[in-house]
Design a protein around this motif. Structure first.
Motif, PDB file in Angstrom:
ATOM      1  N   MET A 260       0.827  -1.208   0.000  1.00  0.00           N
ATOM      2  CA  MET A 260       0.000   0.000   0.000  1.00  0.00           C
ATOM      3  C   MET A 260       0.866   1.265   0.000  1.00  0.00           C
ATOM      4  N   LEU A 261       1.830   1.277  -0.918  1.00  0.00           N
ATOM      5  CA  LEU A 261       2.750   2.408  -1.014  1.00  0.00           C
ATOM      6  C   LEU A 261       2.365   3.326  -2.167  1.00  0.00           C
ATOM      7  N   ARG A 262       2.947   4.521  -2.133  1.00  0.00           N
ATOM      8  CA  ARG A 262       2.761   5.506  -3.194  1.00  0.00           C
ATOM      9  C   ARG A 262       4.112   6.144  -3.485  1.00  0.00           C
ATOM     10  N   ASP A 263       4.462   6.215  -4.768  1.00  0.00           N
ATOM     11  CA  ASP A 263       5.693   6.886  -5.170  1.00  0.00           C
ATOM     12  C   ASP A 263       6.919   6.211  -4.537  1.00  0.00           C
ATOM     13  N   VAL A 264       7.243   5.032  -5.038  1.00  0.00           N
ATOM     14  CA  VAL A 264       8.396   4.294  -4.537  1.00  0.00           C
ATOM     15  C   VAL A 264       9.270   3.900  -5.722  1.00  0.00           C
ATOM     16  N   VAL A 265      10.593   4.028  -5.537  1.00  0.00           N
ATOM     17  CA  VAL A 265      11.551   3.832  -6.620  1.00  0.00           C
ATOM     18  C   VAL A 265      12.651   2.883  -6.149  1.00  0.00           C
ATOM     19  N   ILE A 266      12.985   1.918  -6.996  1.00  0.00           N
ATOM     20  CA  ILE A 266      14.196   1.113  -6.814  1.00  0.00           C
ATOM     21  C   ILE A 266      15.045   1.344  -8.050  1.00  0.00           C
ATOM     22  N   THR A 267      16.211   1.926  -7.874  1.00  0.00           N
ATOM     23  CA  THR A 267      17.051   2.262  -9.018  1.00  0.00           C
ATOM     24  C   THR A 267      18.510   2.278  -8.577  1.00  0.00           C
ATOM     25  N   GLY A 268      19.378   2.726  -9.484  1.00  0.00           N
ATOM     26  CA  GLY A 268      20.787   2.799  -9.129  1.00  0.00           C
ATOM     27  C   GLY A 268      21.663   2.937 -10.350  1.00  0.00           C
ATOM     28  N   ASP A 269      22.939   2.707 -10.126  1.00  0.00           N
ATOM     29  CA  ASP A 269      23.925   2.721 -11.199  1.00  0.00           C
ATOM     30  C   ASP A 269      24.317   1.271 -11.494  1.00  0.00           C
ATOM     31  N   ASN A 270      23.299   0.493 -11.891  1.00  0.00           N
ATOM     32  CA  ASN A 270      23.451  -0.931 -12.198  1.00  0.00           C
ATOM     33  C   ASN A 270      23.933  -1.724 -10.988  1.00  0.00           C
ATOM     34  N   GLY A 271      23.411  -1.377  -9.811  1.00  0.00           N
ATOM     35  CA  GLY A 271      23.614  -2.233  -8.653  1.00  0.00           C
ATOM     36  C   GLY A 271      22.850  -3.533  -8.816  1.00  0.00           C
ATOM     37  N   THR A 272      23.007  -4.450  -7.855  1.00  0.00           N
ATOM     38  CA  THR A 272      22.474  -5.808  -7.995  1.00  0.00           C
ATOM     39  C   THR A 272      21.677  -6.222  -6.769  1.00  0.00           C
ATOM     40  N   ILE A 273      20.591  -6.930  -7.006  1.00  0.00           N
ATOM     41  CA  ILE A 273      19.871  -7.632  -5.944  1.00  0.00           C
ATOM     42  C   ILE A 273      19.955  -9.116  -6.261  1.00  0.00           C
ATOM     43  N   ASP A 274      20.646  -9.863  -5.408  1.00  0.00           N
ATOM     44  CA  ASP A 274      20.929 -11.278  -5.635  1.00  0.00           C
ATOM     45  C   ASP A 274      20.207 -12.100  -4.568  1.00  0.00           C
ATOM     46  N   GLY A 275      19.258 -12.908  -4.996  1.00  0.00           N
ATOM     47  CA  GLY A 275      18.485 -13.709  -4.046  1.00  0.00           C
ATOM     48  C   GLY A 275      19.190 -14.937  -3.531  1.00  0.00           C
ATOM     49  N   GLN A 276      20.351 -15.269  -4.087  1.00  0.00           N
ATOM     50  CA  GLN A 276      21.079 -16.487  -3.705  1.00  0.00           C
ATOM     51  C   GLN A 276      20.117 -17.677  -3.636  1.00  0.00           C
ATOM     52  N   GLY A 277      19.381 -17.864  -4.728  1.00  0.00           N
ATOM     53  CA  GLY A 277      18.262 -18.780  -4.718  1.00  0.00           C
ATOM     54  C   GLY A 277      18.587 -20.254  -4.799  1.00  0.00           C
ATOM     55  N   SER A 278      19.853 -20.622  -4.928  1.00  0.00           N
ATOM     56  CA  SER A 278      20.180 -22.034  -5.146  1.00  0.00           C
ATOM     57  C   SER A 278      19.656 -22.935  -4.034  1.00  0.00           C
ATOM     58  N   VAL A 279      19.716 -22.448  -2.773  1.00  0.00           N
ATOM     59  CA  VAL A 279      19.218 -23.290  -1.681  1.00  0.00           C
ATOM     60  C   VAL A 279      17.703 -23.449  -1.771  1.00  0.00           C
ATOM     61  N   TRP A 280      17.020 -22.389  -2.192  1.00  0.00           N
ATOM     62  CA  TRP A 280      15.575 -22.469  -2.349  1.00  0.00           C
ATOM     63  C   TRP A 280      15.191 -23.436  -3.465  1.00  0.00           C
ATOM     64  N   TRP A 281      15.976 -23.445  -4.543  1.00  0.00           N
ATOM     65  CA  TRP A 281      15.698 -24.361  -5.645  1.00  0.00           C
ATOM     66  C   TRP A 281      15.876 -25.814  -5.197  1.00  0.00           C
ATOM     67  N   GLU A 282      16.905 -26.046  -4.377  1.00  0.00           N
ATOM     68  CA  GLU A 282      17.132 -27.407  -3.870  1.00  0.00           C
ATOM     69  C   GLU A 282      15.996 -27.835  -2.950  1.00  0.00           C
ATOM     70  N   TRP A 283      15.575 -26.929  -2.061  1.00  0.00           N
ATOM     71  CA  TRP A 283      14.484 -27.249  -1.145  1.00  0.00           C
ATOM     72  C   TRP A 283      13.187 -27.503  -1.913  1.00  0.00           C
ATOM     73  N   PHE A 284      12.951 -26.711  -2.950  1.00  0.00           N
ATOM     74  CA  PHE A 284      11.742 -26.883  -3.752  1.00  0.00           C
ATOM     75  C   PHE A 284      11.764 -28.239  -4.467  1.00  0.00           C
ATOM     76  N   THR A 285      12.884 -28.555  -5.086  1.00  0.00           N
ATOM     77  CA  THR A 285      12.993 -29.806  -5.839  1.00  0.00           C
ATOM     78  C   THR A 285      12.876 -31.030  -4.924  1.00  0.00           C
TER      79      THR A 285
END
Length: 501
Positions: free
Chosen positions: A187-212
């Motif tokens: 329920m937000l208004r006027d929100v920005v996620i941006t940058g100079d090509n920064g990164t958001i890394d979920g490190q998802g490999s453990v989640w993929w293993e748990w899912f499988t």
């Protein structure tokens, strides 16, 4: 066929329209004596032509954005925030090991006080900033500097557990609740996620293993999720290794996503790039997406829950994107589409190295609709199946769905598409009780990978095709052009310069 240019109608075109309207009356000059029967016939013809002209102009106006098409032409300009703080000021340590969840939470709580003072920016400098899930606030910019990496914790206890979305009734993968996404907005208004090509890394490999291995008790989290928010802007960021979805705006309005890169390895199970879900006025442009399952997927709720919630995904514009999916589709609509998906324009896209290029998914019990979708100016390379529309795709959340809630799929236009190294041109398999209608294909040329490649498979579908190679099945030739939705003409590579009826 009536061709009416929809912008800057010239005097010559006006003259042509006027001539079309008057020509039946001018025909009367051939008669030496007045004939009332002929007169009324001519007047009837004039009215018909006038109605066609009016309808063409209305469709042209709609397609040109006055009906909220072409969202990407309305690029919001982000004003600098008058206040800015660094995450370091709140005790964060960018060593990739220190957990910084409390630092992010405290920083955002502090910046919330500037919401009525022009908003604020949270600056993330170069470093590796490990964190669990945290919430954003309105009138906030999260700015990731070049070399800044927000890392999702691989400890599931660092990810909150939340209730399922009301339009789904349960977690999409497991009954019950779900993990909260890494970065959240509610329920937000006027929100920005941006940058100079920064990164958001979920490190998802453990989640993929748990899912499988079926080790999870709750549905996997996403990287970024906005719920019931307005004026959302995501740009100039790289997203890596999401546990499930990368960007998920749900029940949102005015969403602009541009110049983002998304990557998950081919073996990552059911990872998806961008998922507009029961949202309106969405722009996705200048993005590069490569995922394990679907690259861009439009959704709007699941069976009886989506029908009851009743919020469609509508007024979506996608352009200038490069999409690759390993096991799913580069661009997909559904299968969770019970709230409806409509008024979508896709243009100037490149689909490559994917199992399916463009796919429409639904099944009995979904209800809802897929309609008024235009996809054009598309290049495909190394695609197993170029086009697909499937009427028995996906599962149900529970046994409470209505098996007689048949979805509607109609007024789908695909034109100006080139494909190379395609194995199968199209697979259109509708529903016997609710066939797919008005599937319109124009100016499509697909180069098959071999002489033994399958071309088309069709059942319970009808439509119209012209200038399509290989020749489509007869089901796509059994309607006339008037049954098709308006088609954009683009002499200058721009959408909305005209409409054909």
């Amino acid at each position: 066929i009536v061709l009416i240019p929809s912008s800057n109608i010239s005097k010559a075109n006006n003259g042509l329209i006027l001539f079309s309207l008057l020509s039946p009356l001018l025909y009367l000059q051939r008669y030496k004596s007045f004939n009332w029967f002929v007169f009324f016939v001519c007047v009837f013809m004039v009215v018909q032509v006038a109605l066609l002209v009016l309808l063409a102009l209305c469709n042209a106006i709609k397609v040109n954005g006055e009906g909220n098409y072409l969202q990407c032409d309305h690029n919001p300009t982000s004003q600098p925030r008058p206040h800015s703080v660094s995450i370091v000021e709140f005790g964060a340590v960018g060593d990739g090991k220190t957990l910084n969840t409390i630092a992010f939470q405290n920083a955002i709580f502090y910046l919330k006080s500037f919401a009525d003072k022009g908003g604020a920016q949270l600056y993330v400098p170069p470093g590796r900033w490990l964190t669990g899930s945290f919430n954003l606030t309105s009138h906030l910019t999260l700015f990731l500097e070049k070399g800044a990496v927000i890392l999702g914790s691989q400890d599931p206890s660092h990810w909150d557990i939340v209730e399922p979305l009301p339009s789904y009734g349960r977690g999409i993968e497991l009954p019950g609740r779900r993990y909260r996404s890494l970065v959240n907005g509610y329920m937000l208004r006027d929100v920005v996620i941006t940058g100079d090509n920064g990164t958001i890394d979920g490190q998802g490999s453990v989640w993929w293993e748990w899912f499988t291995s079926h080790s999870l008790n709750y549905t996997r989290p996403h990287l970024v999720e906005f719920v019931s928010s307005k004026d959302v802007h995501v740009s100039n960021i790289t997203f890596l290794n999401a546990p499930a979805y990368n960007i998920h705006p749900v029940y949102c309005s005015n969403v602009h996503i541009h110049n983002v890169s998304v990557y998950a390895p081919p073996g990552s199970p059911y990872t998806v790039g961008i998922v507009p879900d029961s949202s309106d006025n969405v722009c996705i442009e200048d993005c590069n997406i490569s995922t394990g399952h679907d690259a861009i997927a439009l959704k709007s709720g699941w069976d009886e829950y989506g029908i009851a919630y009743g919020r469609p995904t509508t007024n979506v514009h996608i352009r200038s994107v490069h999409l690759q999916s390993s096991t799913g589709s580069s661009l997909v609509f559904g299968s969770e589409m019970s709230g409806g998906i409509s008024n979508v324009q896709v243009e100037h896209v490149h689909l490559y190295n994917s199992f399916t290029g463009i796919q429409f998914r639904t099944t009995k019990g979904r209800g809802g609709y897929l309609r008024e979708i235009i996809i054009s100016d598309t290049n495909m390379l190394n695609i197993n199946t170029a086009f697909s529309a499937i009427g028995d795709y996906g599962s149900h959340p529970d046994d409470k769905f209505n098996p007689d809630a048949f979805p509607s799929l109609e007024k789908i236009t695909l034109h100006d598409i080139i494909g190379k190294n395609i194995i199968m041109a199209g697979n259109f398999s509708g529903i016997q009780q609710a066939p797919f209608t008005s599937m319109c294909l124009f100016n499509i040329s697909l180069s098959m990978s071999s002489a033994f490649s399958s071309c088309w498979s069709c059942s319970n579908v009808s439509g119209y095709s012209e200038l399509v190679f290989p020749q489509p099945c007869t089901d796509l030739k059994n309607s006339n052009a008037s049954s098709c939705f308006s088609i954009l003409m683009r002499p200058n590579g721009r959408g909305g310069t005209g409409a054909i009826l």
